[in-house]
Scaffold this active site. Sequence first.
Site, short mmCIF file in Angstrom:
data_model
loop_
_atom_site.label_atom_id
_atom_site.label_comp_id
_atom_site.label_asym_id
_atom_site.label_seq_id
_atom_site.Cartn_x
_atom_site.Cartn_y
_atom_site.Cartn_z
N THR A 133 23.74 23.97 -12.25
CA THR A 133 24.01 23.09 -11.11
C THR A 133 22.73 22.68 -10.40
OG1 THR A 133 25.00 23.03 -8.89
CG2 THR A 133 24.41 25.18 -9.75
N GLU A 135 22.35 22.78 -7.39
CA GLU A 135 22.17 23.67 -6.24
C GLU A 135 21.07 24.70 -6.48
OE1 GLU A 135 23.69 23.81 -3.17
OE2 GLU A 135 24.79 21.96 -3.54
N TYR A 157 26.13 30.69 -4.02
CA TYR A 157 26.52 29.94 -5.22
C TYR A 157 25.29 29.53 -6.03
CZ TYR A 157 28.05 25.98 -8.08
OH TYR A 157 28.26 25.12 -9.12
N LYS A 161 24.18 30.96 -9.75
CA LYS A 161 24.02 30.03 -10.87
C LYS A 161 22.60 30.08 -11.45
CE LYS A 161 27.86 27.66 -11.72
NZ LYS A 161 28.40 27.47 -13.07
#
Length: 352
Positions: A133, A135, A157, A161
């Site tokens: 991701t 992010e 999160y 990841k």
Amino acid sequence: MKKKIAIIFGITGQDGSYLAELLLNKNYIVYGIKRRTSLIHTTRIDHIYKDIHLKTNLILKYGDVTDFSNVFNLINEIKPDEIYNLAAQSNVGVSFELPEYTAQTDSIGTLRILEAIRILDKKRKIKFYQASTSEIFGNSPEKPYNEKSKFEPVSPYGTAKLYSYWMTRNYRDAYSMFASNGILFNHESPRRGENFISRKTIIGIIKVIKGQQKCLYLGNLKSKRDWGHAKEFVYAQWKILQHKVPDDFVIATGKNYSVKDLINLVLKKLNIKYAWKKDKNNFEYAVALNNIGQIQKSQIIVKQEKRYFRPNEVHDLVGDNRKAKKVLKWKPKINFEQLISEMINSDLKKII
């Protein structure tokens, strides 16, 4: 020709449903892995799933990436050619409330799959795709972000990841596994979950028009995201595993828009005239300038609220997709306005 066999962990999600359609159209046998819950969450794949007693190329099985023995047994039984790990707790805001669960699914869950492949796949024939991701870039100053940009995640999160990203690379290098990361920037569709900002905004404003709620409450309106269409992004996922060698790719549109841009576009598409104002706390709110549906002139239709701000914010995400364009011959075709129009039209039919 022998049909390819694929496992999709997280098939009932937005990406899982589009990926299942794509693989079935390419004549794969698809094993979709879904968590056991008291409610049946197969809405996104009901149109392609047939009764288990009928002959079909889509087979659903219960599974959970938090259970290593389950993951191991599934891979051992199915003997897939490709594995797509899309299973995750994927809501950034929720990850602040459920950091341990997010780590168990989004980081250790990936490790369990990789370890099972390492043990079972002695000939290294299985290709593994990890859903990474944007992010993981967090608020890194280098923009637009590419495969060599610095990682600075600012949420549980993003951090979970990033662990999965590095474990995928570690297993690839240490054990000669075909393990690749797709670093996907935001991708939306009519199948997006209702608690994600794109669907939340669209559904909220439609409900305000229909009188089902008075106002849409949101957090940070200045956050910018690189938004693409999920259907195009899952095609990139498949392309990553068809590449001759395992590698990591940024999948993005290269353009970004703020949450406020998103709201403005939705209001415009729904023919709502409005004006932005600020309250005494400097929070913004949108006031209707016309009567439409159940909305009355001067009604506050969108408002910022402190409770919807995250402890840490990613301010500005935009991707550099040049590697994917050059190596995979992939590029997005659906622009931001087309994407939002499709989502609005879909939700207008659903919300009565």
